[in-house]
Design an enzyme around this catalytic site. Structure first.
Site, short mmCIF file in Angstrom:
data_model
loop_
_atom_site.label_atom_id
_atom_site.label_comp_id
_atom_site.label_asym_id
_atom_site.label_seq_id
_atom_site.Cartn_x
_atom_site.Cartn_y
_atom_site.Cartn_z
N SER A 127 0.86 -1.18 0.00
CA SER A 127 0.00 0.00 0.00
C SER A 127 0.89 1.23 0.00
O SER A 127 2.04 1.18 0.48
CB SER A 127 -0.90 0.02 1.24
OG SER A 127 -1.54 1.28 1.40
N TYR A 140 -1.33 -0.76 10.58
CA TYR A 140 -1.54 -1.02 9.15
C TYR A 140 -0.31 -0.59 8.35
O TYR A 140 0.18 -1.34 7.50
CB TYR A 140 -2.78 -0.28 8.65
CG TYR A 140 -3.04 -0.48 7.17
CD1 TYR A 140 -3.53 -1.69 6.70
CD2 TYR A 140 -2.77 0.54 6.26
CE1 TYR A 140 -3.76 -1.88 5.34
CE2 TYR A 140 -3.00 0.35 4.90
CZ TYR A 140 -3.49 -0.86 4.45
OH TYR A 140 -3.70 -1.05 3.12
#
Length: 265
Positions: A127, A140
């Site tokens: 990501s 995350y």
């Protein structure tokens, strides 16, 4: 014989868009997810990526049926939000166990057959958040940064084989990920964090709602997969998000923190 691909996270989001797209492009596709999927041209391969033995069994099932594995596109992942000081550890562990250890499990189960393919490809999905620390998305970001490091290490380890490894870092994708992930209630946070957390969480939800379509990102990944030579990293997203990964490397640390804090203020 068509080339054989394994797509993880095939029950939703990017994986759900990518698996049938590969099938229409002529691949023999297996879709791995915790629950069996029903997708056009895709063979369901149920397994929880956090369960190493289950992943191994599923991959062996694929190999018995096909005798080969040419590409793995690892899309499975999960998000999570909360303050480091108060986010329940068990919630943080789910994110790390899924995003990092799940990637590890998939790699261990598939690297052997991928190296035997004359044109093996392993695409790990990280990501843009893996390139930086975002407030209240610490676990995350850490888990996706770990996927980038895993990909970097793997490329060096498999030198001398035909296998090419690359890491794909998309920006915001318009899926239901925000609604389904754990987001710590603002009321549980210390007053020092509460207002900023709520603004950051609202901004993240808004960014996802206006994000790229999963079909668009899937199409970009198919084009990457079909290239003769892969580069180590691909960033997919609007210009401002793509530029952020470059700015993170080039700006002085304090200047970058100021930019990011303004973005999430």
């Amino acid at each position: 014989m068509p080339s054989v691909a394994l797509v993880t996270g095939a029950s939703s989001g990017l994986g759900e868009a990518l698996a049938p797209l590969l099938a229409t492009a002529g691949w023999r596709v297996y879709g791995m997810s915790r629950r069996a999927v029903t997708l056009e041209g895709v063979v369901a391969l149920p397994a929880d990526i956090t369960d190493a033995e289950a992943v191994q069994r599923a991959v062996q099932q694929l190999l018995r049926a096909e005798g080969r594995l040419d590409a793995v596109l690892h899309c499975a992942g999960v998000g999570g939000a909360g303050a480091v000081e108060s986010m329940p550890q068990e919630r943080a562990e789910v994110v790390m166990r899924t995003n990092f250890w799940g990637s590890w499990n998939v790699c261990q189960a598939t690297l052997g057959p991928l190296r035997e393919s004359p044109r093996g490809r392993l695409l790990l999905v990280s990501s843009i958040a893996g390139h930086m620390g975002i407030p209240f998305r610490s676990v995350y970001c850490a888990s996706k940064a770990a996927v980038i490091a895993l990909s970097d290490s793997l490329r060096l380890e498999v030198r001398g084989s035909a296998l090419q490894v690359s890491c794909v870092s998309p920006g915001d994708i318009a899926t239901n990920s925000i609604a389904t992930q754990y987001r710590q209630p603002a009321a549980e946070l210390d007053p020092l964090y509460r207002a900023r957390y709520q603004r950051a969480d609202d901004a993240m939800a808004g960014n996802v709602a206006q994000g790229m379509s999963a079909d668009y990102v899937a199409g970009r990944m198919l084009r990457i997969l079909e290239r003769d030579t892969l580069t180590p990293h691909y960033v997919i997203g609007p210009p401002v998000q793509k530029a952020s990964t470059l700015a993170r490397r080039l700006l002085p640390a304090r200047a970058w923190e100021w930019v990011l804090s303004r973005y999430y203020s």
